[in-house]
Motif scaffolding. Structure first.
Motif, mmCIF file in Angstrom:
data_model
loop_
_atom_site.group_PDB
_atom_site.id
_atom_site.type_symbol
_atom_site.label_atom_id
_atom_site.label_comp_id
_atom_site.label_asym_id
_atom_site.label_seq_id
_atom_site.Cartn_x
_atom_site.Cartn_y
_atom_site.Cartn_z
ATOM 1 N N UNK A 102 8.378 5.338 6.451
ATOM 2 C CA UNK A 102 8.972 4.498 7.471
ATOM 3 C C UNK A 102 8.574 3.041 7.159
ATOM 4 N N UNK A 103 9.552 2.143 7.105
ATOM 5 C CA UNK A 103 9.268 0.770 6.640
ATOM 6 C C UNK A 103 8.207 0.075 7.495
ATOM 7 N N UNK A 104 8.327 0.214 8.825
ATOM 8 C CA UNK A 104 7.366 -0.468 9.713
ATOM 9 C C UNK A 104 5.954 0.050 9.442
ATOM 10 N N UNK A 105 5.803 1.364 9.325
ATOM 11 C CA UNK A 105 4.477 1.957 9.081
ATOM 12 C C UNK A 105 3.977 1.564 7.693
ATOM 13 N N UNK A 106 4.897 1.519 6.725
ATOM 14 C CA UNK A 106 4.507 1.204 5.337
ATOM 15 C C UNK A 106 3.885 -0.189 5.242
ATOM 16 N N UNK A 107 4.425 -1.119 6.034
ATOM 17 C CA UNK A 107 3.926 -2.501 5.952
ATOM 18 C C UNK A 107 2.588 -2.684 6.680
ATOM 19 N N UNK A 108 2.188 -1.660 7.441
ATOM 20 C CA UNK A 108 0.901 -1.721 8.149
ATOM 21 C C UNK A 108 -0.207 -0.990 7.403
ATOM 22 N N UNK A 109 0.146 -0.300 6.331
ATOM 23 C CA UNK A 109 -0.875 0.515 5.639
ATOM 24 C C UNK A 109 -1.969 -0.368 5.044
ATOM 25 N N UNK A 110 -3.236 0.079 5.168
ATOM 26 C CA UNK A 110 -4.328 -0.719 4.580
ATOM 27 C C UNK A 110 -4.283 -0.669 3.056
ATOM 28 N N UNK A 111 -4.727 -1.750 2.442
ATOM 29 C CA UNK A 111 -4.656 -1.825 0.979
ATOM 30 C C UNK A 111 -5.514 -0.737 0.329
ATOM 31 N N UNK A 112 -5.015 -0.263 -0.821
ATOM 32 C CA UNK A 112 -5.747 0.771 -1.552
ATOM 33 C C UNK A 112 -7.139 0.252 -1.954
ATOM 34 N N UNK A 113 -8.188 1.088 -1.843
ATOM 35 C CA UNK A 113 -9.533 0.620 -2.226
ATOM 36 C C UNK A 113 -9.636 0.382 -3.733
ATOM 37 N N UNK A 114 -10.470 -0.596 -4.131
ATOM 38 C CA UNK A 114 -10.633 -0.839 -5.571
ATOM 39 C C UNK A 114 -12.083 -0.661 -6.010
ATOM 40 N N UNK A 157 0.803 -1.228 0.000
ATOM 41 C CA UNK A 157 0.000 0.000 0.000
ATOM 42 C C UNK A 157 0.833 1.274 0.000
ATOM 43 N N UNK A 158 2.157 1.172 0.258
ATOM 44 C CA UNK A 158 2.958 2.389 0.337
ATOM 45 C C UNK A 158 3.367 2.926 -1.037
ATOM 46 N N UNK A 216 -1.937 -13.478 -5.365
ATOM 47 C CA UNK A 216 -2.048 -13.828 -3.948
ATOM 48 C C UNK A 216 -3.391 -13.337 -3.398
ATOM 49 N N UNK A 217 -3.403 -12.519 -2.329
ATOM 50 C CA UNK A 217 -4.675 -12.071 -1.770
ATOM 51 C C UNK A 217 -5.193 -10.782 -2.412
ATOM 52 N N UNK A 218 -4.509 -10.332 -3.454
ATOM 53 C CA UNK A 218 -4.829 -9.029 -4.045
ATOM 54 C C UNK A 218 -5.426 -9.214 -5.452
ATOM 55 N N UNK A 219 -6.510 -8.490 -5.728
ATOM 56 C CA UNK A 219 -7.182 -8.654 -7.021
ATOM 57 C C UNK A 219 -6.721 -7.680 -8.090
ATOM 58 N N UNK A 220 -5.613 -6.962 -7.859
ATOM 59 C CA UNK A 220 -5.220 -5.908 -8.808
ATOM 60 C C UNK A 220 -4.881 -6.429 -10.205
ATOM 61 N N UNK A 221 -4.122 -7.527 -10.304
ATOM 62 C CA UNK A 221 -3.792 -8.027 -11.654
ATOM 63 C C UNK A 221 -5.103 -8.352 -12.381
ATOM 64 N N UNK A 222 -6.026 -9.008 -11.669
ATOM 65 C CA UNK A 222 -7.298 -9.408 -12.276
ATOM 66 C C UNK A 222 -8.100 -8.195 -12.730
ATOM 67 N N UNK A 223 -8.208 -7.188 -11.883
ATOM 68 C CA UNK A 223 -9.085 -6.059 -12.220
ATOM 69 C C UNK A 223 -8.467 -5.202 -13.340
#
Ligand code: F6P
Length: 320
Positions: free
Chosen positions: A296-308, A131-132, A171-178
Motif C-alpha cells: 500500500x503506497x501510504x504504508x510504504x512511505x511510512x516504513x522505517x529505513x532498513x538497518x545498516x 524502505x519498501x 541525501x539523508x541515506x548512507x547506502x551509496x557510501x557504505x
C-alpha cells in the motif's frame, strides 16, 4: 483499465528509461494506451502528454537519464498547481498514473491518489532511501560509478601516500557510501546513520599509518553533518597528514544503467501495469528478497529505513 500515463519525477536515476519502456510495452501487451508525461509533475500541469508506443521506447534500455525529462516541480506544491495537475489527468482521461521517482515524488503521487487520480509508485532514485524495496532503480549504477572513482583515486592516493576524502550523494541515506566504501576498500566510511566523531577519525587514521598503511580513503555521505571541506581541514590540522577531497556530485546520477538496475526497473514497471490492468491502484512496487512486491503506497512511505548495522560493522572489521 485502458488508458494510463507514466512520468519520471525528482532527481533522475539510471534505469528510469528501462522502467518507462517496461510500462509502455507491458501496457501495449495488455491492450492499453500508454501516455508519456514529460517534465514530471510540471508536464502534467501543462499537459505535456503524448501517446507512447512500443517503438517510441526502442533503444532506450541502455540509456541513463530519462527520455521523459524530469523536474522537482514547485508549482505542483501549490494548491492551484496541484488542482491543475488533477484536472489535466481527467482531461486526458488518464485512468491511472505510473509515477517513477523518489520519496518526494511518491508523496506527490499519494496526494494525487487521495484527490481521485489513481496511481502506482515506482522507486526511481539513486539514494536507496525507500524502505519498501531492497533496492531502488539507479542505486546499483550509482554505487558502481562511485566504486570506479574510488578505484582511480586509490591509485593516486597510494602513489602520493595521501588521505583522500570522497564525497558521495545519498541525501539523508548512507547506502551509496557504505556499499561503495566496502566494495572499494575504504578505510573510513562516514554515514548520516552513525554519529561522526572527529577525534576518533583522526585517531584511526594515525593508527592505520602505524599499522603500515601509507594512504587512506575516507568516504563521506552527503547527509553527514560535517562538510567535506571541514573534515579536510580538521584532519589536516589535527594529524599533519596531507588530505585531498573529491566531490563526485552529479557524475553519480548519469551513465548507462547496470544489468541489476535494468532488471529491477523492468520488473517493477511490468508489475505495476499488470496490477493496473486488474484495476488495482495505490501501490508502491519494489523487490524484496528477490520477489516483486506491492505495498500500500501510504504504508510504504511510512516504513522505517532498513538497518545498516551489519554493513557498518563489516566495514570496520575489513578496514584494518
Ligand atoms: O535524490 C537524488 C539526489 O541526487 C540526492 O542524492 C541529492 O541530494 C539530490 O538528488 C540533488 O538534487 P538536485 O538535482 O536537485 O541538485
Amino acid at each position: 483499465m485502458k488508458r494510463i500515463g507514466v512520468l519520471t519525477s525528482g532527481g533522475d536515476a539510471p534505469g528510469m528509461n528501462a522502467c518507462v519502456r517496461a510500462v509502455v510495452r507491458t501496457g501495449a501487451a495488455l491492450g492499453m494506451e500508454v501516455f508519456g508525461i514529460e517534465h514530471g509533475f510540471d508536464g502534467l500541469i501543462r499537459g505535456d502528454i503524448a501517446r507512447l508506443g512500443p517503438r517510441d521506447v526502442s533503444d532506450t534500455i541502455q540509456r541513463g537519464g530519462t527520455i521523459l525529462k524530469t523536474a522537482r516541480s514547485k508549482e505542483f506544491r501549490t494548491p492551484e498547481g496541484f488542482q491543475r495537475a488533477v484536472s489535466m489527468a481527467h482531461n486526458f482521461k488518464l485512468e491511472a498514473l505510473v509515477v517513477i521517482g523518489g520519496n518526494g515524488s511518491l508523496q506527490g503521487a499519494l496526494e494525487l491518489q487521495a484527490a481521485g487520480v489513481p496511481v502506482m509508485g515506482l522507486p526511481g532514485t539513486i539514494d536507496n532511501d525507500l524502505a519498501f524495496t531492497d533496492f531502488t532503480i539507479g542505486f546499483d549504477t550509482a554505487v558502481n560509478t562511485a566504486l570506479s572513482a574510488i578505484s582511480n583515486v586509490r591509485d593516486t592516493s597510494n602513489s602520493h601516500e595521501r588521505t583522500t576524502i570522497i564525497d558521495v550523494m545519498g541525501r539523508e541515506c548512507g547506502d551509496i557510501a557504505i556499499y561503495a566504501g566496502i566494495t572499494g576498500g575504504a578505510e573510513l566510511i562516514l554515514v548520516p546513520e552513525v554519529p561522526v566523531d572527529l577525534d576518533d577519525i583522526c585517531r584511526q587514521l594515525i593508527e592505520s599509518r602505524r599499522r603500515g598503511k601509507s594512504s587512506s580513503i575516507i568516504i563521506r555521505a552527503e547527509g553527514v553533518d560535517i562538510s567535506s571541506q571541514e573534515l579536510d581541514s580538521e584532519i589536516a590540522r589535527r594529524t599533519g597528514l596531507e588530505v585531498k577531497t573529491v566531490v563526485l556530485g552529479y557524475v553519480q546520477r548519469g551513465g548507462s544503467p547496470t544489468a541489476a538496475d535494468r532488471l529491477l526497473a523492468s520488473r517493477v514497471g511490468n508489475h505495476a501495469v499488470a496490477l493496473l490492468a486488474a484495476d488495482i491502484t495505490g501501490k508502491a512496487i519494489g523487490v524484496q528478497g528477490g520477489q516483486v512486491v506491492a505495498h500500500d503506497l501510504a504504508a510504504a512511505l511510512q516504513m522505517p529505513h532498513k538497518p545498516m548495522d551489519e554493513l557498518v560493522a563489516l566495514a570496520q572489521t575489513l578496514s584494518m
